[in-house]
Structures are given as C-alpha cells and as structure tokens.
Write an enzyme that holds these catalytic residues in place. Structure first.
Site, PDB file in Angstrom:
ATOM      1  N   LYS A  83       0.723  -1.279  -0.132  1.00 13.73           N
ATOM      2  CA  LYS A  83       0.049   0.074  -0.015  1.00 13.73           C
ATOM      3  C   LYS A  83       0.807   1.285   0.040  1.00 13.73           C
ATOM      4  CE  LYS A  83      -4.397  -1.217   2.377  1.00 13.73           C
ATOM      5  NZ  LYS A  83      -4.896  -1.066   3.457  1.00 13.73           N
ATOM      6  N   GLU A 126     -12.834   3.227   8.762  1.00  6.54           N
ATOM      7  CA  GLU A 126     -13.029   2.205   8.136  1.00  6.54           C
ATOM      8  C   GLU A 126     -12.296   0.860   8.696  1.00  6.54           C
ATOM      9  OE1 GLU A 126     -13.442   4.171   3.693  1.00  6.54           O
ATOM     10  OE2 GLU A 126     -11.593   3.144   4.136  1.00  6.54           O
ATOM     11  N   ARG A 131     -13.199  13.671   6.499  1.00  2.89           N
ATOM     12  CA  ARG A 131     -13.871  14.390   5.435  1.00  2.89           C
ATOM     13  C   ARG A 131     -15.414  14.032   5.625  1.00  2.89           C
ATOM     14  NH1 ARG A 131     -14.222  10.697   1.333  1.00  2.89           N
ATOM     15  NH2 ARG A 131     -12.310   9.363   0.995  1.00  2.89           N
TER      16      ARG A 131
HETATM   17  P1  ADP Z   1     -15.600   7.379  -0.170  1.00  2.92           P
HETATM   18  O1  ADP Z   1     -15.734   6.267   0.866  1.00  2.92           O
HETATM   19  O2  ADP Z   1     -15.884   8.809   0.516  1.00  2.92           O
HETATM   20  O3  ADP Z   1     -16.264   7.137  -1.730  1.00  2.92           O
HETATM   21  P2  ADP Z   1     -13.071   7.389  -1.349  1.00  2.92           P
HETATM   22  O4  ADP Z   1     -11.956   6.552  -0.917  1.00  2.92           O
HETATM   23  O5  ADP Z   1     -14.151   6.486  -2.311  1.00  2.92           O
HETATM   24  O6  ADP Z   1     -14.215   7.744  -0.605  1.00  2.92           O
HETATM   25  O7  ADP Z   1     -12.648   8.723  -2.282  1.00  2.92           O
HETATM   26  C1  ADP Z   1     -13.763   9.692  -2.395  1.00  2.92           C
HETATM   27  C2  ADP Z   1     -13.341  10.648  -3.378  1.00  2.92           C
HETATM   28  O8  ADP Z   1     -11.886  11.401  -3.156  1.00  2.92           O
HETATM   29  C3  ADP Z   1     -13.034  10.016  -4.905  1.00  2.92           C
HETATM   30  O9  ADP Z   1     -13.543  10.717  -5.770  1.00  2.92           O
HETATM   31  C4  ADP Z   1     -11.683   9.823  -4.550  1.00  2.92           C
HETATM   32  O10 ADP Z   1     -11.181   9.530  -6.008  1.00  2.92           O
HETATM   33  C5  ADP Z   1     -11.106  10.731  -3.932  1.00  2.92           C
HETATM   34  N1  ADP Z   1      -9.881  10.429  -3.308  1.00  2.92           N
HETATM   35  C6  ADP Z   1      -9.711   9.934  -2.069  1.00  2.92           C
HETATM   36  N2  ADP Z   1      -8.343   9.849  -1.698  1.00  2.92           N
HETATM   37  C7  ADP Z   1      -7.563  10.428  -2.765  1.00  2.92           C
HETATM   38  C8  ADP Z   1      -6.276  10.633  -2.792  1.00  2.92           C
HETATM   39  N3  ADP Z   1      -5.244  10.310  -2.094  1.00  2.92           N
HETATM   40  N4  ADP Z   1      -5.854  10.930  -3.998  1.00  2.92           N
HETATM   41  C9  ADP Z   1      -6.723  11.315  -5.035  1.00  2.92           C
HETATM   42  N5  ADP Z   1      -8.153  11.213  -5.023  1.00  2.92           N
HETATM   43  C10 ADP Z   1      -8.753  10.823  -3.794  1.00  2.92           C
HETATM   44  P1  ADP Z   2      -8.381   3.932   0.284  1.00  6.45           P
HETATM   45  O1  ADP Z   2      -7.615   4.878   1.054  1.00  6.45           O
HETATM   46  O2  ADP Z   2      -7.881   3.778  -1.324  1.00  6.45           O
HETATM   47  O3  ADP Z   2      -9.799   3.949   0.273  1.00  6.45           O
HETATM   48  P2  ADP Z   2      -8.313   1.732   1.921  1.00  6.45           P
HETATM   49  O4  ADP Z   2      -7.101   1.157   2.615  1.00  6.45           O
HETATM   50  O5  ADP Z   2      -9.417   2.262   2.661  1.00  6.45           O
HETATM   51  O6  ADP Z   2      -7.693   2.325   0.735  1.00  6.45           O
HETATM   52  O7  ADP Z   2      -8.666   0.114   1.377  1.00  6.45           O
HETATM   53  C1  ADP Z   2      -9.629   0.237   0.255  1.00  6.45           C
HETATM   54  C2  ADP Z   2     -10.340  -1.273  -0.046  1.00  6.45           C
HETATM   55  O8  ADP Z   2      -9.380  -2.053  -0.163  1.00  6.45           O
HETATM   56  C3  ADP Z   2     -10.864  -1.655   1.266  1.00  6.45           C
HETATM   57  O9  ADP Z   2     -12.225  -1.133   1.347  1.00  6.45           O
HETATM   58  C4  ADP Z   2     -10.708  -3.155   1.110  1.00  6.45           C
HETATM   59  O10 ADP Z   2     -11.807  -3.811   0.333  1.00  6.45           O
HETATM   60  C5  ADP Z   2      -9.614  -3.421   0.522  1.00  6.45           C
HETATM   61  N1  ADP Z   2      -8.494  -3.532   1.667  1.00  6.45           N
HETATM   62  C6  ADP Z   2      -7.811  -2.767   2.343  1.00  6.45           C
HETATM   63  N2  ADP Z   2      -6.627  -3.347   3.014  1.00  6.45           N
HETATM   64  C7  ADP Z   2      -7.010  -4.395   3.109  1.00  6.45           C
HETATM   65  C8  ADP Z   2      -6.310  -5.620   3.647  1.00  6.45           C
HETATM   66  N3  ADP Z   2      -5.499  -5.520   4.509  1.00  6.45           N
HETATM   67  N4  ADP Z   2      -7.141  -6.947   3.454  1.00  6.45           N
HETATM   68  C9  ADP Z   2      -8.202  -7.154   2.493  1.00  6.45           C
HETATM   69  N5  ADP Z   2      -8.297  -5.962   1.816  1.00  6.45           N
HETATM   70  C10 ADP Z   2      -8.116  -4.799   2.151  1.00  6.45           C
HETATM   71 MG    MG Z   3     -10.766   3.653   2.345  1.00  5.10          MG
END
Ligand code: ADP
Ligand code: ADP
Ligand code: MG
Length: 441
Positions: free
Chosen positions: A157, A274, A291
């Site tokens: 990640k 989360e 947010r």
């Molecule tokens: P939510 O649970 O609110 O849907 P998401 O992780 O799907 O959260 O992100 C929501 C919005 O923010 C999406 O439009 C996503 O592309 C954008 N976003 C979140 N984190 C980042 C990041 N680190 N860089 C670019 N876009 C991000």
């Molecule tokens: P983002 O910042 O892009 O939202 P997250 O860390 O919240 O990233 O992870 C996005 C998704 O990836 C989670 O909702 C889950 O489905 C999957 N995921 C993330 N970490 C794990 C993990 N350690 N094991 C399994 N699935 C994961």
């Molecule tokens: Mg997430």
C-alpha cells in the site's frame, strides 16, 4: 454562524453543500474550471469565480487560486467536499493562516490520519486493533522480510494512497520483488509520495465503516455503521446501513474503539473510520477519512440528521445538541453509485433525464438535461439513495427507482446495479469485499 462559504469542489457534492447552505441562510461562492462554466454548482451558487483550466491540478487543486477566490469574495469559510483539497493538511493550515475557517479537522488531525502508516501507529498506541502489517519499507528486501513474517497474500500500500488507488495484492516473493519499484514509482507520480508499507491480506472480510462527528467540546458521537463491501478494484459501488452482520454487540464495541481513535488525534468535525470485519466478529482499523464521505446520505436516512449542516455548525464552533444515547438508527438505507461508463463517443451529453421520486428516494446529482459531461473529472454522475423500514422494502424501492431512472445520451451502470440487487449472495447479506472480483470485475 458563517454568512458566506466558498465551496472548493464541483459535481454532486458541491450541489449538496450549496443546498445545505441555502437552507441555513448562508450565501455560497462556487469556484469552477474553464471546463465547468456550464456546471450546475456554478448556476446554483450566489457567486462564482473561475479558478483555472480544466485539469484539476491547475484549478480545483490549485490552493493559491482557491484561497484568492475566497478572499476576493469575502467568504469566511471553505468547504472542501470530498477528494480534491479535502484531506490536504497544508491547505487546512493555509486557510487558518489567511483567517478562513476550513470546514474539517485541524491540519494536525488530517496529517495524523492521512499518513496511513502514522495512523496505524497512532491507532495501535491508542489500543485500536489494526491489520497486521509493516512500518514504512525502505527497500524490497525489507518488504520480503516482512512478507515472510506475515505470510502471503499481502497488500502493498502507498502511504498517501486513497480512492482505491495505490494498493496491490502480492502472492509471492518473486511478485513482490518485481512490484516493489513499480508500486513506489506509481505512488510517487499519483500521490507525490513513493513511500510504501504492507499489510496482511485479510480474507474473507466485510468493509464496515463508522460515521462519527466530534464538536471539539468533548463530544464524540458515532452515527452508525455503513457496509461498503460491494467494490470493484477497491472502489465502492453500493453501500448500505445498517450492515446485516453488525448487531448491537459489534456496533457497541466499534463505537468504543472509534471514541478512543478520535480522542487520540483530538478529532474535530465529521469523520469516518474504516474497518475490515472478519467472520468471527473481529474488526481491524484500516484508515480514517477526515472528511465528508460520498456515501454519507445512507447515514442521513437512518439517523435523520443532516450531516452537512452539522459539519458546518461544528466548524462554526457550535456544540452538538445530541449525545450518543439520543442517536436512534431507524430502518434501512441503500445507496447505488451511478457511474458513467467510457462511451464510444467520448464523454456524452445528457439528452433526456428522468429522476425517480417518491417517499424516501433521493438522487444526488449535478446532471441536468442538455449538460455535457466533462472527461476531466470523476465518472460518478449520481447517487441513488433509498430508505425504508426493512432491508427487503429498501431493496424493492431501490429496484423500482433504478428501473425508473432515465439518463439518455451517455452509457451508465444502472443495469449493472439492478443485476447486483438480484444476486443471492448480496440478498443474503453474506457478501464480502472480494464478491465482484470473483465475478471477474
Ligand atoms: P468515499 O468512501 O467517500 O467514497 P473514496 O476513498 O472512494 O471515499 O474517495 C472519495 C473521493 O475522493 C473519490 O473521488 C476519490 O477519487 C477521491 N480520493 C480519495 N483519496 C484520494 C487521494 N489520496 N488521491 C486522489 N483522490 C482521492
Ligand atoms: P483507500 O484509501 O484507497 O480507500 P483503503 O486502505 O481504505 O484504501 O482500502 C480500500 C479497500 O481495499 C478496502 O475497502 C478493502 O476492500 C481493501 N483492503 C484494504 N486493505 C485490505 C487488507 N489488509 N485486506 C483485505 N482487503 C483490504
Ligand atoms: Mg478507504
């Protein structure tokens, strides 16, 4: 209370925030890029200012331009929405420097949670269960050593990743050696930060998140969970509240953990923690989003609260007028994200739009008939959200609403969402985060 707020965003969320402001008697200032002069948020706001060209990096992400627009228009506060500048601690700090209220937590809280590696350490110290994983990795050899300790599969990640990007599943040493430099370079170009860490890939699990709000006067209130296990490539597709697998017992434990987590970073404002929930009821911290979230309407339906209004009130220094024991979760809410699909003719123009209605049916969108979709931004064009007394009723209501929705002129995923609603694994509530991946999505 503020009398004028600038909304540093676009699309459905800018429209959602403008509506809340209007109901509160607050004047609104929209900012827009050259590609968005015809956008709905521009016509709904009391005032609007163009802040640059179509590319987000030169407009919606241009901190100086957004700040200048706020000062020029005499706004007192900036609402960042989600995405764009919403989780940028430097932007939050700049706002405060210029005497503008950033509607969100302090720069220190955003930084503590936005650095996903630091967040893991802070949460561990606060007694919050985290997913087994490494600290920051300096090279591929260190990654190999951690993977050996944790066991494959693992997820590599990006420390600054988000929006489902910057995550790779790795099954073997060879794959890890190959992927490490690529993932780091990709993270560097996508997030301006190549730092990586790794986590055990948990499986099978549900994505369960807890909405909370903290008023900076000692009140942290949890507003129920949302289940977001329906995902394509780690991006949410459909969300619901409550989760069939979270009963009173797990919810209570999760609330206690969230209180600890929020207090550990002196959290103020609206936020979401989360977790991944395993088959035994164990749950593990994944990240905190500091947010307003895309799927906040499902929580609004089950709690009866307007989260955007509360977010604004808390930012203006008002205390919450309810406590944890006042929160009643009622009925069942479901959200389907309506996304534009890459069409043959490019972005497309909305030729005909019909939005379903009826009791407790909500469609958050910035579309209107004649609107030409811009290829520069997110493909999410609307959120269909329904509420009913039971999950079965909510499912039927969602089905009817999706069938009624008409957006002619562009390809979208409503048919796909309708098919999802008929999947036995979804209907049973047993679905886990890998469900759509197993279907080849
Ligand atoms: P939510 O649970 O609110 O849907 P998401 O992780 O799907 O959260 O992100 C929501 C919005 O923010 C999406 O439009 C996503 O592309 C954008 N976003 C979140 N984190 C980042 C990041 N680190 N860089 C670019 N876009 C991000
Ligand atoms: P983002 O910042 O892009 O939202 P997250 O860390 O919240 O990233 O992870 C996005 C998704 O990836 C989670 O909702 C889950 O489905 C999957 N995921 C993330 N970490 C794990 C993990 N350690 N094991 C399994 N699935 C994961
Ligand atoms: Mg997430």
């Amino acid at each position: 209370m503020f009398s004028r707020i600038l909304i540093a965003n676009r699309g459905e969320i800018a429209v959602r925030i403008i509506r809340a402001c209007k109901e509160m008697g607050i004047q609104t200032v929209a900012v827009f890029s050259q590609a968005d002069s015809e956008a709905l948020h521009v016509s709904l706001a009391d005032e609007s200012l163009c802040i640059g060209p179509a590319q987000a990096a030169k407009s919606y992400l241009n901190k100086e331009a957004v700040l200048s627009a706020a000062l020029l228009s005499h706004a007192q506060a900036i609402h960042p929405g989600y995405g764009f500048l919403s989780e940028d601690p430097a932007f939050s700090a700049l706002c405060e420097e210029k005497g503008l209220r950033f509607i969100g937590p302090s720069a220190a809280s955003i930084r503590a949670m936005g650095d996903k590696d630091e967040a893991r350490r802070t949460m561990q110290a606060a007694g919050v269960p985290v997913i087994p994983g490494s600290s920051l990795l300096s090279d591929a050899d260190e990654a190999l050593a951690w993977a050996k300790k944790i066991g494959y599969p693992i997820l590599l990640k990006a420390r600054s990743g988000g929006g489902g990007r910057g995550i790779r599943k790795i099954e073997s040493d060879e794959e890890l050696l190959r992927a490490f430099p690529l993932a780091s370079a990709e993270a560097q170009s996508a997030f301006g930060d190549g730092a990586l860490y790794l986590e055990k890939y948990l499986f099978p699990v549900k994505h369960i998140e807890m909405q909370l709000i903290a008023d900076g006067q000692g009140n942290v209130v949890c507003l129920g969970e949302r289940e977001c296990s329906m995902q394509i490539k780690n991006q949410k597709v459909l969300e619901e509240s409550p989760s069939l697998k979270v009963g009173v017992g797990i919810r209570k434990k999760m609330e206690e953990v969230c209180q600890r987590a929020a207090n550990a970073v002196k959290y103020e404002g609206l936020g979401t923690i989360e977790f991944l929930l395993d088959q035994n009821g164990g749950f593990y911290f994944m990240e905190m989003n500091t947010r307003l979230q895309v799927e906040h309407p499902v929580t609004e339906f089950v709690t009866g609260l307007d989260l955007v209004k509360w977010q604004i009130r808390v930012a203006a220094g008002q205390p919450l007028d309810f406590t944890q024991s006042d929160v009643r979760l009622s009925g069942h809410a479901i959200e389907c994200r309506v996304n534009a699909l890459p069409g043959e003719k490019g972005a497309g123009r909305v030729e005909l739009l019909h939005i379903p209605g009826g009791p407790a049916v909500r469609f958050d969108t910035a579309l209107y008939q004649g609107y030409a979709l811009s290829p520069f931004y997110d493909s999410m064009i609307g959120k269909l959200v329904v509420h009913a007394q039971t999950r079965e009723e909510a499912l039927r209501k969602m089905h009817a609403a999706l069938c009624e929705l008409v957006i002619e002129g562009l390809e979208h995923n409503a048919e796909f969402q309708i098919a999802l609603l008929n999947e036995p694994e979804f209907l049973s509530g047993e679905y886990t985060t890998d469900f759509l991946q197993r279907r080849g999505k």
